[in-house]
Motif scaffolding. Structure first.
Motif, PDB file in Angstrom:
ATOM      1  N   UNK A  28       0.830  -1.194   0.000  1.00  0.00           N
ATOM      2  CA  UNK A  28       0.000   0.000   0.000  1.00  0.00           C
ATOM      3  C   UNK A  28       0.864   1.243   0.000  1.00  0.00           C
ATOM      4  N   UNK A  29       0.743   2.036   1.042  1.00  0.00           N
ATOM      5  CA  UNK A  29       1.490   3.298   1.150  1.00  0.00           C
ATOM      6  C   UNK A  29       2.826   3.120   1.884  1.00  0.00           C
ATOM      7  N   UNK A  30       3.266   1.890   2.046  1.00  0.00           N
ATOM      8  CA  UNK A  30       4.542   1.581   2.686  1.00  0.00           C
ATOM      9  C   UNK A  30       5.356   0.722   1.728  1.00  0.00           C
ATOM     10  N   UNK A  31       6.662   0.928   1.726  1.00  0.00           N
ATOM     11  CA  UNK A  31       7.541   0.112   0.896  1.00  0.00           C
ATOM     12  C   UNK A  31       8.783  -0.250   1.702  1.00  0.00           C
ATOM     13  N   UNK A  32       9.295  -1.446   1.437  1.00  0.00           N
ATOM     14  CA  UNK A  32      10.521  -1.914   2.068  1.00  0.00           C
ATOM     15  C   UNK A  32      11.534  -2.131   0.953  1.00  0.00           C
TER      16      UNK A  32
END
Length: 163
Positions: free
Chosen positions: A112-116
């Motif tokens: 979603x609005x987070x990335x690793x």
């Protein structure tokens, strides 16, 4: 002793009272969002992070970092945004100077609005203690979308042991 035996018997009789790890697959809608990312804006921000660290431009680097950003160094030390930017901004005047940063095997996963972002990095420079450093590291960076821009919330590096 009698109380301990009673408690032990209770647990043995009521196994549902014992917490057990359970593998829960993500909901179908969430699974669709858990995909490898090719977001050019995110990859550009991550590349800019390294470029600005090489130039020591703390003022330009600041907007890329969340206010509560935290860096965990390979030796276990932690540093917040204010301290890191101050150290980087001092440069050759008693701060950190990065002379080379090369990333390899960079992988991005979006949630979603987070990335690793994970990968390997070969770095060298002069630490705030005035001592040269170099090495190969594994890194993990967490980025979040905030006001339509990616900001880094956390970064962690681990030194890769020499073979």
């Amino acid at each position: 002793m009698r109380l301990a035996l009673t408690l032990l018997a209770s647990v043995a009789v009521a196994p549902s009272a014992v917490a057990r790890p359970v593998a829960v697959p993500p909901p179908r809608a969430q699974a669709a969002r858990l995909r490898p990312a090719t977001d050019p804006a995110l990859l550009a921000r991550d590349s800019l992070w390294n470029a600005l660290r090489l130039t020591g431009d703390a003022a330009a680097l600041a907007p890329l970092l969340a206010d509560d950003w935290l860096l965990t160094h390979s030796d276990g030390r932690t540093q917040d945004k204010r301290d890191y930017l101050a150290e980087l901004g001092r440069g050759a005047r008693g701060g950190r100077v990065n002379t080379a940063i090369t990333n390899e095997g960079v992988a991005v996963r979006r949630y979603g609005e987070t990335a690793v972002i994970t990968g390997a990095s070969v770095q060298s420079g002069i630490g705030a203690d005035g001592q040269p450093f170099s090495g190969r590291f594994r890194f993990t960076r967490v980025w979040v979308r905030h006001d339509r821009a990616w900001v880094m919330a956390a970064s962690h590096s681990s030194r890769v042991a020499s073979p």
